[in-house]
Write a protein that holds these residues in place. Structure first.
Motif, PDB file in Angstrom:
ATOM      1  N   ALA A  94       0.826  -1.208   0.000  1.00 37.74           N
ATOM      2  CA  ALA A  94       0.000   0.000   0.000  1.00 37.74           C
ATOM      3  C   ALA A  94       0.858   1.255   0.000  1.00 37.74           C
ATOM      4  O   ALA A  94       0.562   2.214  -0.714  1.00 37.74           O
ATOM      5  CB  ALA A  94      -0.941  -0.009   1.206  1.00 37.74           C
ATOM      6  N   VAL A  95       1.921   1.272   0.796  1.00 42.33           N
ATOM      7  CA  VAL A  95       2.794   2.439   0.851  1.00 42.33           C
ATOM      8  C   VAL A  95       3.488   2.645  -0.481  1.00 42.33           C
ATOM      9  O   VAL A  95       3.568   3.770  -0.987  1.00 42.33           O
ATOM     10  CB  VAL A  95       3.816   2.303   2.002  1.00 42.33           C
ATOM     11  CG1 VAL A  95       4.897   3.366   1.905  1.00 42.33           C
ATOM     12  CG2 VAL A  95       3.114   2.391   3.343  1.00 42.33           C
ATOM     13  N   ALA A 108       0.985   4.072  -2.926  1.00 39.43           N
ATOM     14  CA  ALA A 108       0.567   5.437  -2.619  1.00 39.43           C
ATOM     15  C   ALA A 108       1.614   6.465  -3.031  1.00 39.43           C
ATOM     16  O   ALA A 108       1.275   7.595  -3.387  1.00 39.43           O
ATOM     17  CB  ALA A 108       0.261   5.562  -1.133  1.00 39.43           C
ATOM     18  N   PHE A 109       2.880   6.118  -2.970  1.00 41.21           N
ATOM     19  CA  PHE A 109       3.940   7.066  -3.269  1.00 41.21           C
ATOM     20  C   PHE A 109       4.492   6.935  -4.683  1.00 41.21           C
ATOM     21  O   PHE A 109       5.431   7.640  -5.043  1.00 41.21           O
ATOM     22  CB  PHE A 109       5.087   6.935  -2.257  1.00 41.21           C
ATOM     23  CG  PHE A 109       4.776   7.570  -0.936  1.00 41.21           C
ATOM     24  CD1 PHE A 109       4.802   8.947  -0.787  1.00 41.21           C
ATOM     25  CD2 PHE A 109       4.445   6.786   0.154  1.00 41.21           C
ATOM     26  CE1 PHE A 109       4.519   9.537   0.429  1.00 41.21           C
ATOM     27  CE2 PHE A 109       4.155   7.369   1.375  1.00 41.21           C
ATOM     28  CZ  PHE A 109       4.188   8.743   1.518  1.00 41.21           C
ATOM     29  N   SER A 116       5.539  10.022  -6.947  1.00 46.44           N
ATOM     30  CA  SER A 116       5.607  11.204  -6.090  1.00 46.44           C
ATOM     31  C   SER A 116       7.053  11.667  -5.951  1.00 46.44           C
ATOM     32  O   SER A 116       7.977  10.862  -5.993  1.00 46.44           O
ATOM     33  CB  SER A 116       5.045  10.852  -4.708  1.00 46.44           C
ATOM     34  OG  SER A 116       5.405  11.808  -3.758  1.00 46.44           O
ATOM     35  N   LYS A 152      -4.361   4.279   3.282  1.00 43.71           N
ATOM     36  CA  LYS A 152      -4.211   5.437   2.388  1.00 43.71           C
ATOM     37  C   LYS A 152      -4.584   6.725   3.110  1.00 43.71           C
ATOM     38  O   LYS A 152      -3.920   7.757   2.924  1.00 43.71           O
ATOM     39  CB  LYS A 152      -5.071   5.252   1.139  1.00 43.71           C
ATOM     40  CG  LYS A 152      -4.484   4.252   0.165  1.00 43.71           C
ATOM     41  CD  LYS A 152      -5.306   4.135  -1.089  1.00 43.71           C
ATOM     42  CE  LYS A 152      -4.657   3.150  -2.056  1.00 43.71           C
ATOM     43  NZ  LYS A 152      -5.437   2.998  -3.287  1.00 43.71           N
ATOM     44  N   LEU A 195      -1.715   7.580   5.296  1.00 40.45           N
ATOM     45  CA  LEU A 195      -0.614   8.095   4.480  1.00 40.45           C
ATOM     46  C   LEU A 195      -0.880   9.533   4.047  1.00 40.45           C
ATOM     47  O   LEU A 195       0.031  10.369   4.041  1.00 40.45           O
ATOM     48  CB  LEU A 195      -0.386   7.205   3.255  1.00 40.45           C
ATOM     49  CG  LEU A 195       0.295   5.872   3.533  1.00 40.45           C
ATOM     50  CD1 LEU A 195       0.273   5.006   2.287  1.00 40.45           C
ATOM     51  CD2 LEU A 195       1.715   6.092   3.993  1.00 40.45           C
ATOM     52  N   ALA A 196      -2.119   9.845   3.693  1.00 39.28           N
ATOM     53  CA  ALA A 196      -2.465  11.211   3.287  1.00 39.28           C
ATOM     54  C   ALA A 196      -2.261  12.156   4.469  1.00 39.28           C
ATOM     55  O   ALA A 196      -1.743  13.270   4.312  1.00 39.28           O
ATOM     56  CB  ALA A 196      -3.906  11.268   2.788  1.00 39.28           C
ATOM     57  N   GLN A 244       1.388  12.631   4.846  1.00 40.16           N
ATOM     58  CA  GLN A 244       1.899  13.462   3.752  1.00 40.16           C
ATOM     59  C   GLN A 244       1.621  14.927   4.037  1.00 40.16           C
ATOM     60  O   GLN A 244       2.467  15.795   3.806  1.00 40.16           O
ATOM     61  CB  GLN A 244       1.269  13.047   2.413  1.00 40.16           C
ATOM     62  CG  GLN A 244       1.805  13.806   1.215  1.00 40.16           C
ATOM     63  CD  GLN A 244       3.277  13.509   0.957  1.00 40.16           C
ATOM     64  OE1 GLN A 244       3.670  12.363   0.929  1.00 40.16           O
ATOM     65  NE2 GLN A 244       4.071  14.543   0.772  1.00 40.16           N
TER      66      GLN A 244
END
Length: 180
Positions: free
Chosen positions: A118-119, A122-123, A126, A165, A168-169, A172
């Motif tokens: 997942a990490v 997600a990135f 980026s 997620k 993580l947001a 971020q």
């Protein structure tokens, strides 16, 4: 000397009275560190007493854990966990503990793999991707310790990924505020 394997394809390691370990696959003497490395690599082995042919794999693996615990700055097994484990010996529930610990560790490994996936997803793309990879490596090192606590129940895989997620947001946003 002929290479020997057990019926399951595991490498046979012979332990001699002089405490030396002999790898029958490579026809060489090895150390506990070699066995630890083989375990990390996922290689199957069986340790037998060279004289009696008794399977002593459990004893050797326990010895490896004791040495790893003794040399590390941060032991993996917390004192409270060790106390609880010792208290279970002789208890009527003792027979259930190995299965429970094995299932807990399997669950922990699956969760770790899902989180990593997942990490990474997600990135992807980026500007923080490289930083995320370094952070993930640090996270993996920190979470390599086994914790006997049961993770909170998650309705399904999609909910779990959505929760990760969202977290993580949130992280971020914190990073953006710190950098900006």
């Amino acid at each position: 000397m002929k290479k020997q394997h057990s019926g399951e394809g595991a490498i046979i390691i012979k332990k001699y009275a002089n405490r030396r370990l002999y790898n029958t696959e490579s026809s060489s003497y090895i150390t506990l560190e070699h066995l630890a490395a083989m375990t990390r690599e996922g290689r199957e082995f069986k340790v037998v007493d060279a004289k009696t042919d008794e399977d002593i794999t459990h004893n050797i693996l326990t010895q490896i854990i004791m040495e790893e615990e003794g040399r590390g700055e941060q032991p993996m097994l917390p004192v409270n966990f060790l106390r609880q484990l010792i208290a279970m010996y002789g208890d009527s529930m003792q027979a259930m503990v190995p299965g429970y610990l094995e299932a807990s560790m399997d669950s922990f490994r699956r969760n770790q793999a899902q989180f990593k996936s997942a990490v990474e997803g997600a990135f992807a793309g980026s500007p923080f991707a490289e930083m995320a990879k370094r952070n993930m490596a640090m996270f993996e090192a920190a979470t390599s310790a086994f914790k006997p606590a049961t993770p909170p129940p998650v309705a399904n895989k999609d909910d779990e990924i959505a929760a990760l997620k969202a977290e993580l947001a949130r992280l971020q946003d914190k990073v953006d505020k710190l950098v900006g």
